[in-house]
Structure formats: C-alpha cells, structure tokens
Design an enzyme around this catalytic site. Structure first.
Site, mmCIF file in Angstrom:
data_model
loop_
_atom_site.group_PDB
_atom_site.id
_atom_site.type_symbol
_atom_site.label_atom_id
_atom_site.label_comp_id
_atom_site.label_asym_id
_atom_site.label_seq_id
_atom_site.Cartn_x
_atom_site.Cartn_y
_atom_site.Cartn_z
ATOM 1 N N LYS A 143 0.864 -1.188 0.000
ATOM 2 C CA LYS A 143 0.000 0.000 0.000
ATOM 3 C C LYS A 143 0.893 1.228 0.000
ATOM 4 O O LYS A 143 1.172 1.840 1.031
ATOM 5 C CB LYS A 143 -0.906 -0.004 1.229
ATOM 6 C CG LYS A 143 -2.027 1.034 1.145
ATOM 7 C CD LYS A 143 -3.007 0.694 0.050
ATOM 8 C CE LYS A 143 -4.154 1.679 -0.018
ATOM 9 N NZ LYS A 143 -5.100 1.354 -1.092
ATOM 10 N N SER A 163 -8.645 -0.053 -4.645
ATOM 11 C CA SER A 163 -8.816 0.417 -3.281
ATOM 12 C C SER A 163 -10.299 0.680 -3.004
ATOM 13 O O SER A 163 -11.101 -0.236 -3.040
ATOM 14 C CB SER A 163 -7.945 1.657 -3.041
ATOM 15 O OG SER A 163 -7.591 1.758 -1.681
#
Length: 583
Positions: free
Chosen positions: A184, A378
């Site tokens: 991430k 996401s």
C-alpha cells in the site's frame, strides 16, 4: 462582493439563455426533418480522452466531449444499420486509457465482423510521447494509415512514480502516515525518496503484464509474430517507411486522402458522421425494452455530491451515487443495475456508504453487475464487492486492498515563516488532526487502531464477497495493485471484458436473454440545460469549476493532482498509489 458575484452570475445566465435560444432556433431551422444519408461512415475522433459519463447539455454548447458509451453505442447501432458502411478514426497520442482501448478494440472487431470496414489514420502515433495504446487500438482496424514523416511510437511501457519527501523536508513539512500493508504505497509518495522493494516488485509486475497484453494484442491484430513486435518496440519510435516495411501500417498518406478513401469505399453519396450526430437521428441501440440502470462511480470517492473540483479531475460523491442507487432500486421499471467504476479509491466512509446502498439494492431484488474501467482500485474495489458479478478489462488496474491514513505536519514550515502558535487542549487527543505537529504516542495508538480495524473490515468484505478464507483474502491483499487479468486468476473478479460483457450479464441476471433489447438508462439522468443554468446562478455546477480553472495549468495539474488530492484528504483513505504509466 456577494452582490457583485450575484450580478455577474445573473448577466452570465442572461447571456447563456440568449445563446441557447439562438442555437435552438438555428437547429430547428436547419434540421427540421433529420434524416440519414444512404451511406454513412462513422467519424471517430480518438485523439482526445473519452469521458466515462455525460456531463450534461450546457457543456455541449461550448464543446461536446464524446463519451465512451456514445462511441460503443454508435458502433453497436452501426453494425446493425444497412446505411452504415464503415468507420474512419483519427488517432494521436495515448489520451485514451488502456482498459477503454481494449473495450473499443472489441467493439471494432464486432463492427468488422458484420462486414463493414474500419480505417485508422494518424499524423503520428504518439509523437513526442508514447503511442502504445493509440496504436494498439488502431491495429484492430482493417486498414491503418500513417502520415508521411510521421512516427510510430510503440516504445513499450514504463511507470513513473513521484516522491516528494525531499521537497517536503526543505519546506519543513513532516508527512505523518501509516499504511496497511507493505504494497500500500500511496503514502510513500510523501514519506520516501524512492521505491521500496515491495513497491518496485509490484510496479515491475504491472508493467510486465500490461506490456505482454500490448504485444499480444498488436501481434494478433496485425498477424505478426510476438518476437517481431517486441523487436519493433525496442527500436521505436519507427519512421513511417520503417512502419510500412515491417507491416505495422498499410498505407502512408494524408488525412484528406484517408477520408476520401473511406468515403469511396462506402459508395456514392456517402457522408461522414460523428457518433453523437448519428445517434441523434438513428436512435440509441439500447433505447428500447426493459430498463437497466447505468450508474457511474468516476473519480476520487468522497462524501457529498459528485462533481469536478477546481483543481481538475472528477469526484465520485457518495451522496450522488447513493441517491442514484436508491432511485434505481425503487423504480419498478428497472430490472438490474450496471455499475461502471473508474476510480482509484478515496474516503473509506464514502466507499462504505456506496457499498451499503448496493447491498440494499440487491436485497430489494435488483441484481448488480460491476464493470471496471481503467481503474477500480482500493475504494473503487471496495464498492465493487457489493456486486453479483464483477467484470474487468484485462488492463484494468484493480486491487490495492489496503488502507492509509495520516496528515502533514506543517509546524516546521510555520516556524520558517515566523508564525508561532499556542494552544489549550481539553482532551488527550483533542489536537490529533492538527496540521501543526506530528501525532504523539497516544494519537499514534488511536491512528493504528483505526487503520487496523478498517483493514480488518476490508479483508472481511473481500473474503465474504469473493468466497475466500481470511488467509486467502490477506494473501491477495496487502495493498497490492493487480491488472484485471491477474485479478481474474486470483479470484478478485469474475469475468474479463468491457461494458458490453457486463451488460450481457446484467440481462441474464434480470431474467432476460443475453441479447435482449434493453433501455440502458443513466442514473441520475444528466442535468437539463435549465438545471445547469440555475446551478450557475447559485455558484455551483461544472461550468463554475471550468471557468475557475486556468487552461494553461491543466497539463501541470494532471501530474500534480495525486499530490494535491492527498494534501486535501480527510480521514482514513483507501487509495491506490500515485503512478503515471508510459511516460
């Protein structure tokens, strides 16, 4: 100042009403009985980006922006219309996304399979930039033209990521972020000076897979060996004569010659027509039959209404999208919902609100099919999880199942400017989100608790929706970004294809035959000209944002937008990393 703004808007409204009236009268006079010629060549301008959704009528007074749906409808209707003989498309640089390119390739292949011709022309494929996607789409046409002295810029793919830590250090701005997990990498734009090993591994895998898709697509369409395509990529940009000799293009010529040739192939009296003009007369091929609601989630996911911020880009507002979902769910004429997603994520709370509305729509008996565009990562993937089926293009960027949160501490910058701050505080964490200082130990503990809880919920939703164990869900998560093809292998999406594949699945889910005629209705409907003019007077709406933007700054803003958006982000975010492909 308020009075001045009111009169400015009032005079603008009067002027626009006069213009609208003149345009309406002219249209009624010139096109009283709209008809189509006996021979039509669809004229596609693919040198500009294709919007995912219609921005409304007021913008078309100044410049009509063609939508992807418009082009798909024109090609679909054209292949069934005996008056339509072929298509002529103009290309330039890589302004159209990879997933949109693949959707259009499929549509062109269907168009050609109906016995119609397709001619592609470009002054140069790419020019001073890359022309990979542009040529990939052009290669699906049966005749590819290139202007003499033009170049073929199939230079292959690369990825560039911005890292602003050095600049922030010089300014005295301290980035304070936490992320889950190692892939991430959104916050690394501000906290690092270069790629971490995990980030580099992820980006190399993306570039490799997309590069293979590029090579395979060109090789298939041009009937060339993949090794020959790879050799050309390593040599590119190719000169026009090189591209012709190596069979990447069929003809060297100019725009007028390509146009004359296309009209000649269409037959006597043939005329070229843009998609919007053709559809306005011929009608939409998806305009009859049971209704399927088309809902767009395009741009950064935020709370409030969808719109176009002054800094550019588009926001997918949860309030707008939830209202659209609820309206579609309550409409007895709607048989299913087609959710089109083109978003790299955004606010977790807004993403969850949209997901919840989709769940309730399914509970009310309305099937939901998600169609992923260029990006559905996401928060964009979060909302897709509520669908009965998820469809992605092979080149869609998806996944990024992870969470990031934090803030910028500008106390150092404030000190450099000679600005001092003092404070009083009524609770241990009362100043947690203050931009003046980093998180202290207590606030860091709370931040990590929020992130851990959010990530755990994200993983749980993935596991439940995709029928995985928690361990399997975490194995494909960790914030990693995947292509649609990779995601299909991992079980994160169900099918590969574009909107037409998703629409076929929506028909089936609604109990219709796969090719049944349907009305594909946008929810919410595009605003009428009157509504948009009223927005203008009220100081809101897309035109206000457009007038506030400086045209010369748009190229710069396109590169800075990920950085600027992050600086404005509030709360816990589910965003994919900032990246620029093919630069």
């Amino acid at each position: 100042m308020a009075i001045v703004r009111f009169f400015v808007r009032l005079f603008a409204l009067i002027g626009l009403l006069l213009v609208a009236g003149a345009v309406t009268v002219a249209v009624l006079v010139v096109r009283h009985e709209p008809t189509l010629p006996d021979a039509v060549v669809l004229d596609l301008d693919l040198t500009k980006p294709l919007a995912e959704s219609d921005s409304g009528k007021i913008g078309s007074l100044f410049e009509h922006q063609t939508t992807l749906r418009e082009v798909l409808d024109a090609l679909d209707g054209g292949r069934r219309d005996p008056r339509v003989k072929g298509v002529l498309a103009r290309f330039g640089d890589d302004s159209i996304g990879f997933a949109q390119t693949q959707e259009l390739r499929t549509a062109i292949e269907r168009f050609r399979a109906s016995g119609r011709f397709a001619v592609a022309f470009a002054e140069e494929y790419g020019g001073a930039g890359a022309g990979n996607r542009s040529y990939l789409l052009a290669s699906a046409f049966d005749e590819v033209w290139l202007q003499p002295m033009g170049t073929l810029g199939i230079t292959g793919l690369s990825a560039e990521l911005p890292f602003a830590r050095g600049a922030l250090d010089q300014l005295g701005v301290q980035p304070n972020f936490a992320q889950r997990e190692q892939y991430k990498s959104f916050a690394e734009t501000f906290t690092k000076s270069g790629m971490t090993p995990a980030n580099r591994e992820m980006m190399e895998a993306l570039v490799t897979d997309l590069g293979n898709q590029l090579v395979d697509g060109i090789a298939k369409s041009r009937r060339l060996a993949p090794a020959m395509v790879r050799a050309a990529i390593d040599k590119a940009p190719l000169l026009s004569k090189e591209a012709l000799d190596q069979k990447f293009v069929d003809r060297l010529g100019y725009a007028d010659e390509a146009r004359d040739e296309a009209l000649k192939r269409a037959g006597a009296g043939a005329e070229a027509m843009e998609p919007a003009d053709y559809l306005s007369v011929a009608g939409n091929p998806n305009g009859k039959g049971p209704t399927i609601a088309l809902i767009h989630a395009v741009g950064t996911i935020t709370g409030g209404e969808s719109g176009k911020p002054a800094l550019g880009g588009t926001s997918a507002g949860s309030e707008t999208i939830v209202d659209a979902i609820e309206e579609a769910a309550d409409d007895p004429d709607v048989r299913a919902i087609l959710l089109r997603i083109d978003s790299g994520g955004g606010a977790v709370s807004a993403s969850e609100a949209i997901r919840r509305a989709l769940v309730r729509a399914r509970q009310s008996g309305k099937p939901v099919v998600a169609s992923m565009g260029d990006t559905a990562a996401s928060g964009g993937y979060w909302i897709a999880l509520a669908a009965d089926r998820i469809v992605a293009s092979p080149a869609t960027i998806t996944g990024s199942i992870g969470v990031v949160a934090g803030k910028f501490a500008i106390g150092g910058l404030s000190d450099k400017l000679g600005i001092q701050w003092d404070r009083v505080q009524g609770g241990r964490n009362a100043g947690m989100w203050s931009p003046l200082r980093p998180f202290d130990d207590s606030e860091t503990e709370r931040l990590n608790a929020i992130i851990d809880d959010t990530y755990a919920n994200f993983l749980q939703r993935v596991a439940e929706a995709r029928h995985m164990t928690p361990e399997q869900a975490r194995g494909v998560a960790k914030g990693r970004v995947w292509t649609g093809a990779q995601a299909r292998e991992l079980g994160l999406v169900d099918d590969l294809g574009g909107q037409e594949q998703a629409l076929t699945l929506a028909r089936t889910a609604a109990g219709l035959s796969p090719d049944a005629p349907v009305t594909l209705a946008p929810y919410p409907p595009p605003k009428s000209m009157t509504d948009q003019l009223l927005d203008l007077v009220a100081g809101k709406g897309e035109l206000v944002g457009a007038l506030a933007a400086v045209a010369e700054l748009r190229p710069l803003l396109a590169h800075l937008r990920p950085l600027l958006a992050a600086a404005q982000a509030d709360g816990v975010q589910a965003r994919m990393p900032a990246m620029t492909l093919e630069r």
